[in-house]
Write a protein that holds these residues in place. Structure first.
Motif, mmCIF file in Angstrom:
data_model
loop_
_atom_site.group_PDB
_atom_site.id
_atom_site.type_symbol
_atom_site.label_atom_id
_atom_site.label_comp_id
_atom_site.label_asym_id
_atom_site.label_seq_id
_atom_site.Cartn_x
_atom_site.Cartn_y
_atom_site.Cartn_z
ATOM 1 N N ASP A 1 0.844 -1.197 0.000
ATOM 2 C CA ASP A 1 0.000 0.000 0.000
ATOM 3 C C ASP A 1 0.880 1.247 0.000
ATOM 4 O O ASP A 1 1.766 1.413 0.858
ATOM 5 C CB ASP A 1 -0.904 0.001 1.238
ATOM 6 N N ARG A 2 0.623 2.118 -0.942
ATOM 7 C CA ARG A 2 1.353 3.375 -1.037
ATOM 8 C C ARG A 2 0.336 4.457 -1.392
ATOM 9 O O ARG A 2 -0.300 4.403 -2.455
ATOM 10 C CB ARG A 2 2.465 3.257 -2.079
ATOM 11 N N ALA A 3 0.137 5.414 -0.506
ATOM 12 C CA ALA A 3 -0.947 6.394 -0.642
ATOM 13 C C ALA A 3 -0.748 7.284 -1.865
ATOM 14 O O ALA A 3 0.364 7.450 -2.374
ATOM 15 C CB ALA A 3 -1.024 7.254 0.623
ATOM 16 N N THR B 1 9.161 5.192 -9.947
ATOM 17 C CA THR B 1 10.451 5.714 -9.512
ATOM 18 C C THR B 1 11.431 4.551 -9.349
ATOM 19 O O THR B 1 11.048 3.381 -9.382
ATOM 20 C CB THR B 1 10.324 6.469 -8.176
ATOM 21 N N LYS B 2 12.684 4.903 -9.146
ATOM 22 C CA LYS B 2 13.714 3.893 -8.928
ATOM 23 C C LYS B 2 14.265 4.074 -7.525
ATOM 24 O O LYS B 2 14.780 5.149 -7.172
ATOM 25 C CB LYS B 2 14.827 4.033 -9.965
ATOM 26 N N VAL B 3 14.108 3.071 -6.706
ATOM 27 C CA VAL B 3 14.550 3.121 -5.309
ATOM 28 C C VAL B 3 15.470 1.926 -5.041
ATOM 29 O O VAL B 3 15.050 0.771 -5.218
ATOM 30 C CB VAL B 3 13.339 3.099 -4.353
ATOM 31 N N HIS B 4 16.699 2.231 -4.660
ATOM 32 C CA HIS B 4 17.686 1.171 -4.388
ATOM 33 C C HIS B 4 17.808 0.203 -5.567
ATOM 34 O O HIS B 4 17.890 -1.023 -5.395
ATOM 35 C CB HIS B 4 17.335 0.403 -3.118
ATOM 36 N N ALA C 1 12.405 -0.839 -9.377
ATOM 37 C CA ALA C 1 11.223 -0.037 -9.719
ATOM 38 C C ALA C 1 10.253 -0.002 -8.552
ATOM 39 O O ALA C 1 10.114 -0.985 -7.805
ATOM 40 C CB ALA C 1 10.544 -0.610 -10.951
ATOM 41 N N GLN C 2 9.563 1.131 -8.427
ATOM 42 C CA GLN C 2 8.589 1.288 -7.349
ATOM 43 C C GLN C 2 7.490 2.232 -7.824
ATOM 44 O O GLN C 2 7.762 3.257 -8.463
ATOM 45 C CB GLN C 2 9.284 1.863 -6.112
ATOM 46 N N LEU C 3 6.250 1.896 -7.557
ATOM 47 C CA LEU C 3 5.134 2.744 -7.933
ATOM 48 C C LEU C 3 5.037 3.928 -6.993
ATOM 49 O O LEU C 3 5.299 3.815 -5.786
ATOM 50 C CB LEU C 3 3.821 1.947 -7.885
ATOM 51 N N THR D 1 12.399 0.162 -17.709
ATOM 52 C CA THR D 1 13.548 1.063 -17.783
ATOM 53 C C THR D 1 14.184 1.235 -16.402
ATOM 54 O O THR D 1 15.411 1.286 -16.266
ATOM 55 C CB THR D 1 13.120 2.434 -18.335
ATOM 56 N N LYS D 2 13.311 1.309 -15.395
ATOM 57 C CA LYS D 2 13.816 1.448 -14.023
ATOM 58 C C LYS D 2 14.390 0.128 -13.483
ATOM 59 O O LYS D 2 15.308 0.130 -12.672
ATOM 60 C CB LYS D 2 12.678 1.899 -13.090
#
Length: 608
Positions: A411-413, A424-427, A430-432, A511-512
């Motif tokens: 869950d991501r608000a 986005t790209k985190v560590h 890919a991340q929504l 791509t991410k």
């Protein structure tokens, strides 16, 4: 569903609602001398007498229709000419219940009209009729003209000629070639008494008391008895719609693979819901083919099972929750994640601004648990009222249903009906930006259509991205039996734009994170060979997993006797090239007369 008795029209979709808006008068009305039926029909699709008055047209009554909006009867000339392109039968439109009987010898005077079922904007072929008739019964109890047999030998392999480019692709003015093209063969028999024998059912009986058979037993046959639509040029020429002039209660409840044994005979009609239709005075005896609903295998502990299922306008007032639950638990073996399409809001088609669907989902989740399945959780985004198409007031949407004992939802608000989800790209992964979220909801590609629902899941410590879809329907497309050949598929334009948007979003994820597991699934409303699918697959971002099956097994839907693909599960390269996935189209609905949805669900199993 409406009751069978309330749909007699409706019941036999005979509905050629005869109105001035859908009748073509091609010439200035003028009196003509007495003519024969084959003169009226002529050797093209348009009568040379269209718009003219004819007198004392002789024929034997072969069928009488006393119901619906297209009341009238068919007559046939006993003395055929020697031209195979000219039909010897014609429909007499009376507008009220006709006062003739099968076997009457009659003469009819009236005006010749070319009626277009569904209206001229539909692109359908026209039906030659005698309208505003004056009828004289000469005698009664006469033998009917011998029925012309329609079989594998008499129907050509080619479907239709290419339309006249000078007439926007219409075939109307082209000379009929009944030995060369299937549609020309059927047109040359329009209104005549015809017969099929020992035909296999390829489209189950529906609530309008109609079914589809094939007169070509081996034409693109699959092992369950259907006829597969595998390309735009394999229209399956042997398909023919069957309706009945008898009582609704006497119409057989047939499944795909059953057989109508013996003779089925009656006049050959044309309507907007399937084109050429045998309207039977006599219908064969139903012989069961023994078709059974399929059950997929259970996923292993290390496999993630992902399914898609269009539950057809499900709302709390429906009586099908227990049946859907049993299908999910028993036939689909309780998948870890389901993408559900056509979940309606809490009061269904009541158009009062309600958009929440929590009551619909709670009722389904409880029914699944009662059927012995897991206690699922769910995620979705409520649409803005009446913006996503479908039944007005129903606010259909996609929903993720998942088993929290097997998979977790991230869950991501931030996701709502109008906010676009990003990536986005985190560590290094890919991340929504929002989960659940919607893909580019302000894009005109989604106007009056469902916006894709995106969610991020975790299974055994690995992320999986799911995109649930319900693309624009095929409404407005010209049918296979249209006067325009090839038919125009106008609805593709929006689906192509939708596929472009989804493909771009998948590429953004890849791509991410090049090896991200991405699954795009749902009711794509298009074929695995379509331009829509090719756009979704473009640049190798996705691949439709149904293509892992033999061609004869690629179908999720049955439309007008064509078993075809509308629902798909498309997978990213990391899943496709792992060589460790299994795909199953689980046939529990589309082939059966007692279906709870018109779509079959599909299941993908793989190891992330």
């Amino acid at each position: 569903m409406p009751s069978r008795s309330s749909t007699r029209l409706a019941a036999l979709t005979v509905a050629a609602v005869c109105s001035a808006a859908s009748t073509i008068a091609l010439t200035t009305p003028a009196h003509a001398d007495t003519v024969r039926i084959h003169d009226i029909q002529g050797s093209t699709r348009i009568s040379p007498y269209a718009g003219k008055t004819v007198t004392d047209v002789a024929g034997i009554v072969t069928g009488v229709r006393t119901y619906g909006s297209s009341k009238g009867f068919w007559i046939q000339d006993q003395s055929a000419d020697d031209n195979p392109a000219t039909s010897e039968g014609v429909f007499v439109f009376t507008s009220s219940a006709p006062k003739v009987a099968v076997g009457d010898s009659v003469t009819v005077s009236g005006t010749i009209a070319e009626y277009v079922p569904g209206g001229t904007s539909s692109g359908n072929q026209s039906l030659t009729e005698i309208t505003r008739p004056t009828i004289t019964v000469v005698s009664s109890g006469n033998a009917l003209p011998a029925a012309t047999k329609i079989d594998a030998k008499s129907v050509p392999a080619a479907y239709a000629p290419a339309g006249d480019t000078a007439a926007n692709g219409s075939v109307n003015s082209l000379p009929l070639q009944p030995s060369a093209y299937a549609l020309d063969r059927y047109e040359s028999l329009e209104g005549m008494n015809v017969q099929v024998s020992d035909t296999r059912v390829v489209g189950a009986s529906d609530r309008f008391t109609q079914l589809w058979v094939t007169v070509k037993p081996w034409e693109n046959r699959n092992h369950r008895g259907g006829t597969v639509y595998g390309s735009y040029t394999s229209q399956n020429t042997g398909r023919l719609q069957i309706q009945s002039l008898g009582k609704v209660a006497d119409f057989p409840a047939a499944n795909v693979g059953d057989t109508l044994t013996g003779a089925t005979s009656g006049p050959l009609d044309y309507n907007q819901f399937g084109g050429y239709t045998l309207v039977a005075n006599e219908i064969g005896t139903l012989k069961s083919g023994g078709l059974e609903r399929e059950t997929t295998r259970k996923q292993s502990r290390s496999e993630l099972a992902v399914a898609t299922y269009n539950v057809e306008n499900l709302d709390p007032s429906d009586s099908s929750f227990e049946e859907h639950a049993a299908a999910i638990v028993n036939n689909l073996q309780s998948p870890d994640i389901l993408s559900l399409e056509e979940i309606q809001d809490n009061n269904g088609a009541t158009n009062d601004g309600t958009v929440a669907a929590d009551q619909t989902m709670r009722k389904l989740i409880d029914a699944i648990a009662a059927a012995g399945g897991p206690t699922y959780d769910w995620r979705s985004i409520d649409p803005a009222d009446n913006t996503d198409g479908g039944e007005p007031g129903g606010n259909i949407r996609q929903v993720f249903l998942f088993n929290p004992e097997r998979v977790s939802f991230t869950d991501r608000a931030g996701g709502d009906a109008t906010t676009a989800v990003g990536v986005t790209k985190v560590h290094g992964r890919a991340q929504l930006t929002a989960s659940p979220g919607r893909i580019d909801p302000s894009n005109t590609a989604w106007a009056n259509s469902r916006k894709p629902l995106v969610g991020e899941f975790t299974f055994r410590g690995k992320s999986v991205f799911l995109i649930a879809n319900h693309f624009n329907s095929k409404g407005g497309d010209q049918g296979l039996t249209a006067q325009y050949q090839p038919p125009v598929r106008s609805s593709e334009t929006q689906r192509h734009a939708q596929a472009t948007a989804v493909n771009a979003f998948v590429k953004d994820i890849l791509t991410k994170q090049r090896n991200a597991d991405v699954i795009t699934l749902g009711d794509i409303n298009d074929f695995e060979f379509s331009g829509t699918t090719k756009i979704l697959e473009s640049d190798g971002a996705l691949w439709s997993a149904i293509k892992s099956l033999p061609k004869s097994e690629r179908y999720t839907y049955d439309y007008q006797g064509n078993s075809q693909v509308l629902d798909q599960i498309l997978i990213s390269p990391s899943i496709r090239y792992s060589c460790d996935f299994a795909y199953d189209s689980v046939h529990i609905n589309a082939e059966f007369n007692d279906q709870i949805s018109d779509h079959d669900p599909q299941v993908l199993r793989f190891r992330p």
